[in-house]
Design a protein around this motif. Structure first.
Motif, PDB file in Angstrom:
ATOM      1  N   TYR A  61       0.830  -1.209   0.000  1.00 38.32           N
ATOM      2  CA  TYR A  61       0.000   0.000   0.000  1.00 38.32           C
ATOM      3  C   TYR A  61       0.865   1.261   0.000  1.00 38.32           C
ATOM      4  O   TYR A  61       0.597   2.203  -0.751  1.00 38.32           O
ATOM      5  CB  TYR A  61      -0.949   0.034   1.199  1.00 38.32           C
ATOM      6  CG  TYR A  61      -1.651   1.357   1.298  1.00 38.32           C
ATOM      7  CD1 TYR A  61      -2.643   1.698   0.382  1.00 38.32           C
ATOM      8  CD2 TYR A  61      -1.283   2.296   2.246  1.00 38.32           C
ATOM      9  CE1 TYR A  61      -3.260   2.943   0.419  1.00 38.32           C
ATOM     10  CE2 TYR A  61      -1.901   3.539   2.297  1.00 38.32           C
ATOM     11  CZ  TYR A  61      -2.882   3.853   1.382  1.00 38.32           C
ATOM     12  OH  TYR A  61      -3.481   5.084   1.414  1.00 38.32           O
ATOM     13  N   LYS A  62       1.902   1.282   0.821  1.00 38.18           N
ATOM     14  CA  LYS A  62       2.766   2.475   0.887  1.00 38.18           C
ATOM     15  C   LYS A  62       3.429   2.755  -0.456  1.00 38.18           C
ATOM     16  O   LYS A  62       3.632   3.912  -0.827  1.00 38.18           O
ATOM     17  CB  LYS A  62       3.811   2.323   1.984  1.00 38.18           C
ATOM     18  CG  LYS A  62       3.227   2.509   3.371  1.00 38.18           C
ATOM     19  CD  LYS A  62       4.290   2.423   4.441  1.00 38.18           C
ATOM     20  CE  LYS A  62       3.689   2.691   5.806  1.00 38.18           C
ATOM     21  NZ  LYS A  62       4.672   2.649   6.878  1.00 38.18           N
ATOM     22  N   ALA A  66      -0.711   4.703  -1.479  1.00 38.39           N
ATOM     23  CA  ALA A  66      -0.531   6.009  -0.832  1.00 38.39           C
ATOM     24  C   ALA A  66      -0.120   7.105  -1.815  1.00 38.39           C
ATOM     25  O   ALA A  66      -0.684   8.207  -1.768  1.00 38.39           O
ATOM     26  CB  ALA A  66       0.459   5.897   0.328  1.00 38.39           C
ATOM     27  N   ASP A  70      -2.258  10.549  -2.533  1.00 37.53           N
ATOM     28  CA  ASP A  70      -1.672  11.890  -2.438  1.00 37.53           C
ATOM     29  C   ASP A  70      -1.952  12.698  -3.706  1.00 37.53           C
ATOM     30  O   ASP A  70      -2.303  13.877  -3.640  1.00 37.53           O
ATOM     31  CB  ASP A  70      -0.167  11.812  -2.189  1.00 37.53           C
ATOM     32  CG  ASP A  70       0.181  11.307  -0.803  1.00 37.53           C
ATOM     33  OD1 ASP A  70      -0.696  11.368   0.097  1.00 37.53           O
ATOM     34  OD2 ASP A  70       1.321  10.842  -0.615  1.00 37.53           O
ATOM     35  N   GLN A 106      -7.133   0.048   2.941  1.00 40.36           N
ATOM     36  CA  GLN A 106      -6.161   0.994   3.493  1.00 40.36           C
ATOM     37  C   GLN A 106      -6.324   2.381   2.875  1.00 40.36           C
ATOM     38  O   GLN A 106      -6.242   3.403   3.564  1.00 40.36           O
ATOM     39  CB  GLN A 106      -4.738   0.474   3.278  1.00 40.36           C
ATOM     40  CG  GLN A 106      -4.432  -0.769   4.096  1.00 40.36           C
ATOM     41  CD  GLN A 106      -3.023  -1.241   3.870  1.00 40.36           C
ATOM     42  OE1 GLN A 106      -2.086  -0.591   4.316  1.00 40.36           O
ATOM     43  NE2 GLN A 106      -2.864  -2.360   3.174  1.00 40.36           N
ATOM     44  N   MET A 107      -6.562   2.420   1.568  1.00 43.20           N
ATOM     45  CA  MET A 107      -6.732   3.702   0.891  1.00 43.20           C
ATOM     46  C   MET A 107      -8.000   4.397   1.377  1.00 43.20           C
ATOM     47  O   MET A 107      -7.992   5.613   1.626  1.00 43.20           O
ATOM     48  CB  MET A 107      -6.776   3.510  -0.627  1.00 43.20           C
ATOM     49  CG  MET A 107      -6.852   4.818  -1.388  1.00 43.20           C
ATOM     50  SD  MET A 107      -6.825   4.578  -3.164  1.00 43.20           S
ATOM     51  CE  MET A 107      -5.086   4.278  -3.427  1.00 43.20           C
ATOM     52  N   GLU A 109      -9.541   4.060   4.289  1.00 44.85           N
ATOM     53  CA  GLU A 109      -9.353   4.541   5.659  1.00 44.85           C
ATOM     54  C   GLU A 109      -8.524   5.826   5.680  1.00 44.85           C
ATOM     55  O   GLU A 109      -8.866   6.788   6.361  1.00 44.85           O
ATOM     56  CB  GLU A 109      -8.704   3.455   6.520  1.00 44.85           C
ATOM     57  CG  GLU A 109      -9.648   2.306   6.820  1.00 44.85           C
ATOM     58  CD  GLU A 109      -8.990   1.143   7.544  1.00 44.85           C
ATOM     59  OE1 GLU A 109      -7.764   1.184   7.806  1.00 44.85           O
ATOM     60  OE2 GLU A 109      -9.700   0.170   7.844  1.00 44.85           O
ATOM     61  N   GLU A 110      -7.432   5.843   4.910  1.00 46.21           N
ATOM     62  CA  GLU A 110      -6.587   7.041   4.880  1.00 46.21           C
ATOM     63  C   GLU A 110      -7.300   8.207   4.210  1.00 46.21           C
ATOM     64  O   GLU A 110      -7.214   9.357   4.672  1.00 46.21           O
ATOM     65  CB  GLU A 110      -5.265   6.749   4.174  1.00 46.21           C
ATOM     66  CG  GLU A 110      -4.311   7.923   4.227  1.00 46.21           C
ATOM     67  CD  GLU A 110      -2.946   7.643   3.625  1.00 46.21           C
ATOM     68  OE1 GLU A 110      -2.148   8.594   3.577  1.00 46.21           O
ATOM     69  OE2 GLU A 110      -2.674   6.503   3.201  1.00 46.21           O
ATOM     70  N   SER A 113      -9.937   9.690   6.517  1.00 45.76           N
ATOM     71  CA  SER A 113      -9.237  10.378   7.601  1.00 45.76           C
ATOM     72  C   SER A 113      -8.740  11.750   7.130  1.00 45.76           C
ATOM     73  O   SER A 113      -8.900  12.759   7.821  1.00 45.76           O
ATOM     74  CB  SER A 113      -8.065   9.526   8.093  1.00 45.76           C
ATOM     75  OG  SER A 113      -7.314  10.219   9.051  1.00 45.76           O
ATOM     76  N   LYS A 114      -8.154  11.795   5.933  1.00 44.58           N
ATOM     77  CA  LYS A 114      -7.682  13.073   5.377  1.00 44.58           C
ATOM     78  C   LYS A 114      -8.845  14.029   5.115  1.00 44.58           C
ATOM     79  O   LYS A 114      -8.724  15.235   5.320  1.00 44.58           O
ATOM     80  CB  LYS A 114      -6.905  12.838   4.070  1.00 44.58           C
ATOM     81  CG  LYS A 114      -5.527  12.266   4.278  1.00 44.58           C
ATOM     82  CD  LYS A 114      -4.792  12.144   2.957  1.00 44.58           C
ATOM     83  CE  LYS A 114      -3.367  11.705   3.192  1.00 44.58           C
ATOM     84  NZ  LYS A 114      -2.506  11.951   2.042  1.00 44.58           N
TER      85      LYS A 114
END
Length: 134
Positions: A61-62, A66, A70, A106-107, A109-110, A113-114
């Motif tokens: 994911y990173k 991610a 971005d 994961q994407m 959730e992030e 959150s953002k």
């Protein structure tokens, strides 16, 4: 961006005593051995990212999810295109499991959150989130 992921052997492959012919080397490189030429050196290929069956979902994911998220927050559209042989780990990389969430979870959730952080800082800011799966 090109990534390669090798999956663990399934039960049939284990029962047949299949051998691993792909070796993930340093980041981005993999070697493929020819089982019909055991003395020949493996052919080497270069990719942006390579993962073997020991790779963790968070690392994938990173590297892949991610950076795309971005860019989305900078106004770009994004696509993840998972392509490859049946059973090579595409679905698992994308969806994962309860204990090992994939890129999609994961994407999300992030991303949310953002969004929450952005709306706390700027309450009038609006977001439109759309997603497609095929």
């Amino acid at each position: 961006m090109v990534a390669v992921r090798c999956r663990p052997f399934n039960s049939r492959e284990k029962a047949q005593n299949e051998g691993k012919i792909i070796a993930i080397k340093d980041a981005g490189y993999c070697g493929i051995a020819n089982p019909h030429e055991p003395d020949a050196p493996p052919r080497e290929f270069s990719f942006d990212y390579t993962y073997d069956d020991d790779s963790e979902q968070l690392g994938i994911y990173k590297n892949l999810g991610a950076p795309l998220l971005d860019k989305a927050f900078q106004g770009w559209n994004g696509t993840i295109f998972a392509y490859g042989q049946t059973g090579s780990g595409k679905s698992f990389s994308m969806t994962g499991s309860h204990d090992q969430p994939g890129i999609i979870r994961q994407m999300n959730e992030e991303m949310f959150s953002k969004i929450a952080i952005s709306q706390t800082a700027t309450p009038d800011l609006k977001f439109l989130v759309t997603c497609s799966f095929m």
